[in-house]
Design a protein around this motif. Structure first.
Motif, PDB file in Angstrom:
ATOM      1  N   LEU A 312       0.825  -1.216   0.000  1.00  0.00           N
ATOM      2  CA  LEU A 312       0.000   0.000   0.000  1.00  0.00           C
ATOM      3  C   LEU A 312       0.854   1.259   0.000  1.00  0.00           C
ATOM      4  O   LEU A 312       0.331   2.360   0.091  1.00  0.00           O
ATOM      5  N   GLY A 313       2.171   1.079  -0.038  1.00  0.00           N
ATOM      6  CA  GLY A 313       3.016   2.255  -0.164  1.00  0.00           C
ATOM      7  C   GLY A 313       3.740   2.666   1.096  1.00  0.00           C
ATOM      8  O   GLY A 313       4.258   3.773   1.183  1.00  0.00           O
ATOM      9  N   GLN A 318       8.944   3.174   7.557  1.00  0.00           N
ATOM     10  CA  GLN A 318       7.648   3.348   8.213  1.00  0.00           C
ATOM     11  C   GLN A 318       7.191   2.054   8.876  1.00  0.00           C
ATOM     12  O   GLN A 318       6.711   2.063  10.009  1.00  0.00           O
ATOM     13  N   PRO A 392       7.611  -7.049  -1.135  1.00  0.00           N
ATOM     14  CA  PRO A 392       6.315  -7.215  -0.468  1.00  0.00           C
ATOM     15  C   PRO A 392       5.666  -8.555  -0.756  1.00  0.00           C
ATOM     16  O   PRO A 392       5.027  -9.132   0.123  1.00  0.00           O
TER      17      PRO A 392
ATOM     18  N   ASN B  49       2.460  -9.075  -9.888  1.00  0.00           N
ATOM     19  CA  ASN B  49       3.283  -8.622  -8.759  1.00  0.00           C
ATOM     20  C   ASN B  49       4.470  -7.796  -9.221  1.00  0.00           C
ATOM     21  O   ASN B  49       4.856  -6.822  -8.577  1.00  0.00           O
ATOM     22  N   CYS B  53       5.365  -3.726  -8.532  1.00  0.00           N
ATOM     23  CA  CYS B  53       6.572  -3.507  -7.714  1.00  0.00           C
ATOM     24  C   CYS B  53       6.518  -4.263  -6.391  1.00  0.00           C
ATOM     25  O   CYS B  53       7.134  -3.866  -5.402  1.00  0.00           O
ATOM     26  N   LEU B  54       5.739  -5.335  -6.363  1.00  0.00           N
ATOM     27  CA  LEU B  54       5.745  -6.175  -5.169  1.00  0.00           C
ATOM     28  C   LEU B  54       6.846  -7.219  -5.300  1.00  0.00           C
ATOM     29  O   LEU B  54       7.220  -7.870  -4.336  1.00  0.00           O
ATOM     30  N   ASP B  55       7.321  -7.415  -6.506  1.00  0.00           N
ATOM     31  CA  ASP B  55       8.333  -8.428  -6.783  1.00  0.00           C
ATOM     32  C   ASP B  55       9.250  -7.840  -7.847  1.00  0.00           C
ATOM     33  O   ASP B  55       8.889  -6.854  -8.511  1.00  0.00           O
ATOM     34  N   ARG B  56      10.440  -8.405  -7.952  1.00  0.00           N
ATOM     35  CA  ARG B  56      11.380  -7.867  -8.939  1.00  0.00           C
ATOM     36  C   ARG B  56      11.728  -8.929  -9.969  1.00  0.00           C
ATOM     37  O   ARG B  56      11.886 -10.107  -9.618  1.00  0.00           O
ATOM     38  N   ASP B  74      14.817   1.707  -3.442  1.00  0.00           N
ATOM     39  CA  ASP B  74      13.693   1.280  -2.619  1.00  0.00           C
ATOM     40  C   ASP B  74      12.693   2.428  -2.425  1.00  0.00           C
ATOM     41  O   ASP B  74      11.483   2.233  -2.485  1.00  0.00           O
ATOM     42  N   THR B  78       8.826   2.524  -3.548  1.00  0.00           N
ATOM     43  CA  THR B  78       7.797   2.755  -2.529  1.00  0.00           C
ATOM     44  C   THR B  78       6.835   3.847  -2.981  1.00  0.00           C
ATOM     45  O   THR B  78       5.615   3.727  -2.850  1.00  0.00           O
ATOM     46  N   ARG B  81       4.469   2.503  -5.596  1.00  0.00           N
ATOM     47  CA  ARG B  81       3.390   1.704  -4.989  1.00  0.00           C
ATOM     48  C   ARG B  81       2.398   2.593  -4.264  1.00  0.00           C
ATOM     49  O   ARG B  81       1.200   2.342  -4.248  1.00  0.00           O
ATOM     50  N   GLN B  82       2.936   3.645  -3.690  1.00  0.00           N
ATOM     51  CA  GLN B  82       2.108   4.504  -2.868  1.00  0.00           C
ATOM     52  C   GLN B  82       1.107   5.308  -3.700  1.00  0.00           C
ATOM     53  O   GLN B  82      -0.068   5.352  -3.383  1.00  0.00           O
ATOM     54  N   PRO B 107      -3.387   3.854   2.907  1.00  0.00           N
ATOM     55  CA  PRO B 107      -2.360   4.342   1.972  1.00  0.00           C
ATOM     56  C   PRO B 107      -2.066   5.830   2.197  1.00  0.00           C
ATOM     57  O   PRO B 107      -0.919   6.260   2.072  1.00  0.00           O
ATOM     58  N   PHE B 110       0.374   6.452   5.176  1.00  0.00           N
ATOM     59  CA  PHE B 110       1.800   6.315   4.877  1.00  0.00           C
ATOM     60  C   PHE B 110       2.286   7.405   3.931  1.00  0.00           C
ATOM     61  O   PHE B 110       3.466   7.701   3.872  1.00  0.00           O
ATOM     62  N   ALA B 111       1.348   7.989   3.183  1.00  0.00           N
ATOM     63  CA  ALA B 111       1.739   9.072   2.285  1.00  0.00           C
ATOM     64  C   ALA B 111       1.849  10.394   3.047  1.00  0.00           C
ATOM     65  O   ALA B 111       2.223  11.414   2.467  1.00  0.00           O
TER      66      ALA B 111
END
Lengths: 399, 222
Positions: A312-313, A318, A392, B49, B53-56, B74, B78, B81-82, B107, B110-111
């Protein structure tokens, strides 16, 4: 994401998993409570022994008449002078190292009051004995300070004597007969118990001059001298010997220091301190391992959540912040509850055994809190960091 | 918007290597609606995924809006994804302890968006998926379809250009699935790129384009 938001989110997470939070807090609390109560017991034991030994007087000199030593061919034989009240006065007033001194003239006599009688040791002394022997007065007062030559007919009863003669009634102001002499009770001592096989509660105290007349003695049984500190014992002993040798023109007294007592005391003290440290380290280690397990399980269970937050970012920092905040709240809460529980346990124990001075030493309290919070944060943060650094998807599906 | 070139994803299982993706070439334009179909284990989810960007990827090129994702740090990934990617999962992945509103706010939390703003936008997003009256329910008080709609609200609340949905209807009954698909379709019509993994040919038929995968490779494009 500010600090307040972080803590709010962490608290939300803790509240969201009530059972796990309760178990974790309990885990931390039990560890801390164990440290607090065990070290309190250890410290109590130590204090108890310290008190017992200091009630014997570790900085005490005991002057007894005569020379205790094997002599060879002494040309004029061993003439020994008695210890007199004048000797006592000189000791008490002329040696700066001496804090207090008390003469003792003793005998055994029958004490009668209220139709009952009891044969007890009689101690003729002065008001100084209260200080030298650390006597505590339960009611009334101790002997009147002042000229030891004055005599007088006041008496202070040991707690057992008072109980045996007067029962529950207050003996203050009552008349007791000791042998053929009449005395008025001015005070009753607090219970002291046995010490080295001698019952301190089964004694009566009268002015030294009166006791000497009663037992028809011109000399003192012994003189107790208290010096400022243990370290000055040797110096004090020499000063006492010198003074009495000058007065008697011959060295004819023996001064006993409680050397054996002091050295025993020191070694017992060392062992007890060591034992206390050992108890504290063992219980701290147990507490630490417990907290570690609780945190490791809590984080392992939440890998999926870590993956989701990242998806979720949330940044690695964090996520880490959330877990550190949670671990801090958890371990601080547990620590405080543990402190309270340990404190209550110690209080309850002291209620049951009032003579046992159990109290957790502050270093143990501080160390246990530091270990709890430290271990909690480290073992909350390290696995969280490992999970947060994964891609993730790995945390999300638990691969 | 998205360009994949000669993309590989390889897992090492014991001594052998398993290719979850092999030689994938794919372009997705902005506003597109792409369905990825294929049997289980064909690499659909792995592809999604990587897009999210959950996986590379193990090897190959992935450009997002012309930016090379493989070269990103990273922090940049992030941020992607955000704010630029919204994810909808088969199993919803809502936090059980939070209300629908709280989940949609996540979300934005965290932003670093302020609380009042979060409240407002989450309420609007829930309204858009028709769940205003369920804002203060927790996931276990919601039906599967409602949960997935909360997840969609969460996916779009940061206003991303790309929505990735991994079998979003896989756990839903027919009626709920239709609702969820209507919502996703609406998001797509509003200009968001939609990439959807599914087993269901009917759902795949709603997409503008389809790719079929088998054993890690794209075997058919329609």
């Amino acid at each position: 994401m500010g600090f307040v938001e972080l803590v709010r989110f962490a608290i939300g997470a803790l509240r969201g998993h009530r059972l796990r939070t309760a178990l974790s807090v309990a885990g931390v609390a039990v560890g801390i409570a164990a440290v607090v109560s065990l070290t309190a017991l250890g410290e109590g034991a130590r204090q108890y022994v310290v008190q017992e030994f200091s009630s014997l007087g570790t900085n005490l000199l005991i002057v007894i008449p005569g020379r205790v030593e094997t002599t060879g061919m002494l040309p004029f034989g061993g003439t020994t002078n008695d210890l007199t009240l004048e000797d006592y006065r000189a000791l008490a007033s002329r040696i700066p190292l001496v804090v207090a001194a008390a003469p003792l003239a003793t005998g055994t006599e029958v004490v009668r009051a209220a139709g009952r009688s009891r044969s007890v040791p009689i101690m003729g002394t002065t008001a100084d004995l209260a200080r030298v022997r650390r006597l505590e007065v339960a009611s009334g007062r101790y002997l009147t300070p002042g000229d030891p030559d004055r005599g007088g007919s006041e008496v202070v009863l040991g707690s057992k004597v008072a109980r045996e003669l007067f029962g529950a009634a207050s003996p203050l102001g009552q008349v007791v007969r000791i042998g053929d002499w009449r005395f008025r009770v001015v005070g009753v001592l607090a219970p002291r118990g046995h010490s080295l096989g001698f019952d301190f509660d089964d004694i009566v105290y009268v002015p030294v001059r009166t006791a000497m007349r009663m037992f028809n003695r011109a000399s003192l049984f012994r003189i107790l001298v208290e010096v400022r500190s243990e370290r000055e014992l040797r110096q004090g002993k020499q000063a006492v010997l010198d003074l009495l040798a000058a007065r008697h023109r011959v060295e004819d007294v023996t001064v006993i220091t409680q050397d054996a007592v002091v050295s025993t005391f020191n070694s017992v003290f060392d062992v007890l301190t060591l034992a206390l440290v050992a108890i504290a380290s063992v219980s701290l280690t147990v507490a630490g391992v417990g907290i570690m397990n609780v945190m490791l399980v809590a984080v392992a269970e939440r890998r999926r959540e870590i993956g989701l937050l990242k998806a979720l970012g949330a940044s690695t920092r964090q996520v880490l912040g959330v877990f550190i905040a949670e671990a801090s709240v958890l371990s601080s809460l547990g620590g405080l509850i543990g402190l309270a529980a340990g404190w209550l346990a110690v209080r309850a124990f002291v209620q049951v055994y009032p003579t046992f001075p159990a109290a957790a030493p502050s270093w143990a309290v501080a160390a246990s809190l530091a270990v709890a919070v430290g271990v909690g944060i480290v073992f909350g943060a390290v696995p969280a960091r490992r999970a947060a650094r994964l891609d993730p998807v790995q945390a999300l599906v638990g691969r | 918007m998205i360009e994949l070139g000669d993309l590989w994803r390889t897992y090492r299982v014991g001594d052998s290597e398993v290719h979850a993706l092999r030689e994938v070439e794919l372009e997705i334009a902005r506003g597109d609606f792409l369905a990825v179909v294929g049997p289980s284990g064909s690499g659909k989810s792995t592809l999604l995924n990587i897009l999210g960007c959950l996986d590379r990827p193990t090897a190959g090129r992935y450009a997002f809006d012309g930016r090379d994702v493989a070269a990103m740090g990273d922090a940049e990934r992030t941020r992607l994804r955000q704010s630029e990617i919204g994810f909808v999962f088969q199993f919803f992945h809502l936090l059980a302890r939070l209300t629908a509103q709280g989940n949609v706010e996540l979300p934005m939390l965290f932003a670093g968006i302020a609380r009042s703003e979060r409240r407002r936008r989450a309420a609007a997003a829930l309204d858009a998926v028709g769940l205003s009256d369920r804002a203060h329910h927790r996931p276990d008080q919601l039906s599967g379809g409602q949960r997935q709609r909360v997840a969609i609200a969460r996916a779009v609340v940061m206003d991303p250009g790309l929505i990735l949905a991994d079998e979003p209807t896989g756990n839903l009954d027919r009626a709920s699935a239709a609702e969820v698909m209507d919502l996703l379709g609406e998001m797509n019509r509003a200009g968001r790129t939609l990439v959807l993994v599914t087993h269901d040919p009917e759902i795949a038929a709603r997409a503008r384009r389809r790719v079929r995968m088998d054993d890690g490779a794209i075997v058919e494009r329609t």
